[in-house]
Write a protein that holds these residues in place. Structure first.
Motif, short mmCIF file in Angstrom:
data_model
loop_
_atom_site.label_atom_id
_atom_site.label_comp_id
_atom_site.label_asym_id
_atom_site.label_seq_id
_atom_site.Cartn_x
_atom_site.Cartn_y
_atom_site.Cartn_z
N ASP A 118 0.85 -1.19 0.00
CA ASP A 118 0.00 0.00 0.00
C ASP A 118 0.89 1.25 0.00
OD1 ASP A 118 -2.34 1.49 0.08
OD2 ASP A 118 -2.48 1.42 2.27
N HIS B 277 1.20 4.14 -2.87
CA HIS B 277 0.97 5.58 -2.65
C HIS B 277 2.07 6.39 -3.31
CE1 HIS B 277 -1.44 4.45 1.18
NE2 HIS B 277 -2.16 4.35 0.09
N HIS C 74 -6.06 3.10 -6.77
CA HIS C 74 -6.95 3.29 -5.63
C HIS C 74 -8.42 3.43 -6.07
CE1 HIS C 74 -3.34 3.63 -3.25
NE2 HIS C 74 -4.10 3.59 -2.17
N HIS D 232 -7.07 -3.81 1.46
CA HIS D 232 -6.72 -2.66 0.62
C HIS D 232 -5.31 -2.80 0.00
CE1 HIS D 232 -6.47 1.56 -0.55
NE2 HIS D 232 -5.33 1.65 0.11
N ASN E 292 -4.18 -3.27 -3.97
CA ASN E 292 -3.29 -2.35 -4.68
C ASN E 292 -2.13 -3.09 -5.33
OD1 ASN E 292 -4.90 -0.31 -3.80
ND2 ASN E 292 -3.50 0.44 -2.23
#
Ligand SMILES: [Zn+2]
Length: 371
Positions: free
Chosen positions: A191, A195, A259, A272, A276
């Protein structure tokens, strides 16, 4: 137009947790509510926080793995019953998002559904009760992020997004991540990496955030395998917590299709970070023609050669750290893909994807991620 805004006060290092009483004092918080989850509590981390606070603050430990409106209201009732004046969030993204929702509802009228970004709710979010965030995973960046994602009673998932939701203070103590199991280290670490990659590639104009994103990618790419394989490695844990923090600091530049496609899937209960990791390769293949120079810089940050393929690299990394690389491995029913694609195309995060993505594009991305 560039909007560049850094607002959090961050204490970062092994042992930073001991600063909690002092930091709460600076925020003027005398009666905090501690929001955490049962896993964090059973790992003994909540007890450490409670011990450092001396007294016995009320504790809400029923944070679900995907936070809900019902949980936020239950925690709010506790906040009110004890006359609390702030929230300490201890946990991963779920506990921190829930704490933001409690602090919002404690200071604003109406219900959570009034504050979703899609319904124009961001403009209704002002100053909330102070939130101090203490992450126990290295991934979400929620400790410095401006969003809280929750599932309403209706089953609809909403994102509340506002600078007002950014925790006033983050205490990032890598000690608290030493006991994180390998699979959670892998999923939350991916994750963080996503990002950095997504915000770097996003269409938002924010050069400081882009520089932080590149550093996040370099750090996460270099240390994630070590953190997964050797959880006790303090250097790897420090580096991954820093990468996660940096990832959170880049949200203001915008994210993208990973996302956007991941949110409706997350509403089905999948993790999550795992989503991703699975979605990164097909989204990178879709985006690469639109941003060749940025892809080259990401590859340089990861010490890849110009001939290496970034999407292939992320896919192989995901496999090496033991995560699934296909949605089919999660047991997703492929019949859902057209609806998921439709929802993804309406996600606000899709607006900053470097290449405009239609419902048909999302369908192709999800089909590639499924195979
Ligand atoms: Zn994320």
């Amino acid at each position: 137009m560039a909007l560049i805004s850094y607002m959090s006060r961050i204490q970062f290092d092994f042992g930073a947790l001991r600063l909690l009483p002092e930091e709460l004092g600076l925020l003027g918080v005398k009666r905090p509510l501690l929001v955490t989850d049962a896993g964090v509590r059973s790992a003994g981390l909540a007890e450490r926080v409670l011990a450092s606070l001396g007294g016995v603050p009320p504790v809400f430990e029923d944070t679900p793995s995907n936070p809900t409106e019902a949980a936020a209201e239950a925690a709010l009732a506790l906040h009110r019953a004890h006359g609390c004046d702030g929230v300490v969030a201890l946990g991963g993204g779920s506990a921190i998002d829930l704490a933001k929702a409690v602090a919002l509802l404690a200071t604003h009228p109406g219900s959570l559904g009034d504050y979703g970004v899609r319904g124009g709710g961001s403009a209704r979010i002002g100053e909330i009760a102070p939130v101090l965030a203490i992450p126990t995973t290295a991934g979400t960046g929620a400790e410095v992020g401006r969003a809280a994602t929750l599932t309403l009673r209706s089953g609809r998932k909403i994102a509340c997004v506002s600078p007002g939701l950014i925790p006033k203070t983050a205490i990032c103590d890598p000690e608290l991540t030493l006991s994180l199991p390998p699979m959670m280290t892998a999923a939350t670490g991916m994750d963080a990496l996503s990002h950095g990659i997504e915000s770097y590639l996003s269409s938002g104009i924010n050069p400081p955030a882009a520089a932080i994103a590149l550093d996040c990618v370099e750090r996460a790419g270099r240390w994630i395998e070590r953190a997964v394989a050797h959880g006790e490695d303090r250097e790897a844990r420090w580096q991954m917590l820093m990468a996660a923090l940096e990832g959170g600091l880049t949200f203001q530049k915008g994210l993208g299709a990973v996302h956007a496609a991941g949110h409706p899937l997350g509403a089905l209960g999948y993790h999550h970070g795992t989503l991703n990791a699975i979605l990164l390769p097909p989204v990178l293949r879709f985006n690469a023609p639109a941003v060749p120079e940025k892809i080259a810089r990401l590859k340089a940050a990861l010490c890849l050669t110009p001939g290496d393929d970034l999407a292939d690299w992320t896919e192989q990394l995901t496999r090496r750290i033991g995560l699934p690389t296909r949605l089919s491995e999660l047991g997703l029913d492929p019949v859902l893909i057209p609806d998921l694609a439709e929802e993804a195309s309406h996600e606000h995060l899709s607006e900053t994807n470097p290449r405009p993505a239609t419902t048909a594009d999302y369908r192709r991305i999800l089909e590639a991620a499924f195979r």
